[in-house]
Design an enzyme around this catalytic site. Sequence first.
Site, PDB file in Angstrom:
ATOM      1  N   GLU A  42      15.634 136.725  48.183  1.00  0.00           N
ATOM      2  CA  GLU A  42      15.273 136.159  49.483  1.00  0.00           C
ATOM      3  C   GLU A  42      14.994 137.240  50.517  1.00  0.00           C
ATOM      4  O   GLU A  42      14.119 137.071  51.368  1.00  0.00           O
ATOM      5  CB  GLU A  42      16.366 135.211  49.972  1.00  0.00           C
ATOM      6  CG  GLU A  42      16.570 133.977  49.093  1.00  0.00           C
ATOM      7  CD  GLU A  42      15.342 133.070  49.024  1.00  0.00           C
ATOM      8  OE1 GLU A  42      14.392 133.266  49.812  1.00  0.00           O
ATOM      9  OE2 GLU A  42      15.322 132.161  48.171  1.00  0.00           O
ATOM     10  N   TYR A 125      16.904 131.185  57.836  1.00  0.00           N
ATOM     11  CA  TYR A 125      16.252 130.926  56.559  1.00  0.00           C
ATOM     12  C   TYR A 125      17.066 131.475  55.385  1.00  0.00           C
ATOM     13  O   TYR A 125      17.373 130.745  54.435  1.00  0.00           O
ATOM     14  CB  TYR A 125      14.822 131.514  56.502  1.00  0.00           C
ATOM     15  CG  TYR A 125      14.335 131.464  55.081  1.00  0.00           C
ATOM     16  CD1 TYR A 125      13.846 130.272  54.553  1.00  0.00           C
ATOM     17  CD2 TYR A 125      14.489 132.549  54.235  1.00  0.00           C
ATOM     18  CE1 TYR A 125      13.491 130.177  53.224  1.00  0.00           C
ATOM     19  CE2 TYR A 125      14.133 132.469  52.904  1.00  0.00           C
ATOM     20  CZ  TYR A 125      13.636 131.278  52.408  1.00  0.00           C
ATOM     21  OH  TYR A 125      13.317 131.191  51.086  1.00  0.00           O
ATOM     22  N   ASP A 143      10.689 127.504  56.234  1.00  0.00           N
ATOM     23  CA  ASP A 143       9.834 128.685  56.178  1.00  0.00           C
ATOM     24  C   ASP A 143       8.385 128.262  56.408  1.00  0.00           C
ATOM     25  O   ASP A 143       8.112 127.113  56.778  1.00  0.00           O
ATOM     26  CB  ASP A 143       9.999 129.386  54.822  1.00  0.00           C
ATOM     27  CG  ASP A 143       9.268 128.647  53.724  1.00  0.00           C
ATOM     28  OD1 ASP A 143       9.195 127.408  53.807  1.00  0.00           O
ATOM     29  OD2 ASP A 143       8.753 129.293  52.796  1.00  0.00           O
TER      30      ASP A 143
END
Length: 363
Positions: A42, A125, A143
Amino acid sequence: MNDNQIKNVERIRKALLKWYHLNSRKLPWRESKKPYDIWVSEMMLQQTQVNTVIPYFYRFLEKFPSIQSLAASDLQPVLKLWEGLGYYSRARNFHKAAKIVVEQYGSVIPDDRDRFLALPGVGEYIAAAVLSIAFDRPLAVVDGNVKRVFARLFEIDAPVNVSASYKIFKVFANDLLDIDDPGTFNQAVMELGALVCKPTKPDCGICPLSKYCQALKNEHVEAFPGKKKKSPVPHYFMAVGVIFKGDKVLIVRRPEEKMLGGLWEFPGGRLQAKEKAENACARIIAEKVNLNVAIESKLTRIQHAYTHFKITADIFICTLVSGRVRRNGPTDHQWVYLNALEKYPFPGSNHKFISKLIKERAK
DNA sequence: AACTCGGGGAC
DNA sequence: GTCCCAGAGTT
């Protein structure tokens, strides 16, 4: 959401998950459920496309297979693994966060939102993504993909590149979230955005949500999402010097907190108004590293685009005339042989001429 | 709320 | 060339 939309929520969920199970890509980070592995992916994936990340992901986990190994490293090897990926604050922050997890949390990645969110480089996020995928926490990700999919599905006209719009999309994402398997649901929305509900030329014909899509029904899918226009970026001209002292060249390190922080580069800077590039090169080198150099030849000219400006840079081969390095700006410097350059992390702009430099010098 | 922070893929 | 990408931190 209106009543009709709420009634459709369960059907949308089911159709999306069914599509995902049949069509999702096999990606390396989907082979793991280790929080550290998910976190690495991520960090790399923010503002970066999947196919770009894959080789970096493998190399990073090979060198740093655990959070302890990352925390025990110096920053430089971390930046070397990040070289070319951009947004280097991600690497610096991740390295800091790893040290905090090892020192304050006994090397156990915190699984509650507040403590994880407090780590450097972890925003809403990343927190939602890692905690939902690795710990099954019911947190919806928002996102670029999610905003585009929901903007079209529900005709949300909030501009996606304006910060105030975030909370609007977050409401929809949380309403749709499948709390029984939030990690899979989050990935399914993003996967749909990446593979089907694309920015241009979306494949509405194969979209599992087409019959629920408000923008498709009104025949203006590509009008969504709305965006605020951005002003054009400035274009700067620069001069860069490759200073030879015998067979060695001078490289300098950029301050860690600034743009390209912690990376190495050949000394250079912006031209003043009506200044010739050769003169600027000598002037900048005198200012930044206190050396008096002679311009021998022009190696090449490169163009490079950053997010907020573009540059054209002339690269000059220089020889040292006099002086000792006294740094004004850089935080470190080294005289190195050309075959040692590969040990240091350089920005992409420098890689545009380093290969030519090595090739020319080998003649 | 706006700005800063990379590099590359798709078109 | 333009747009956008599994965004976060700073001001």
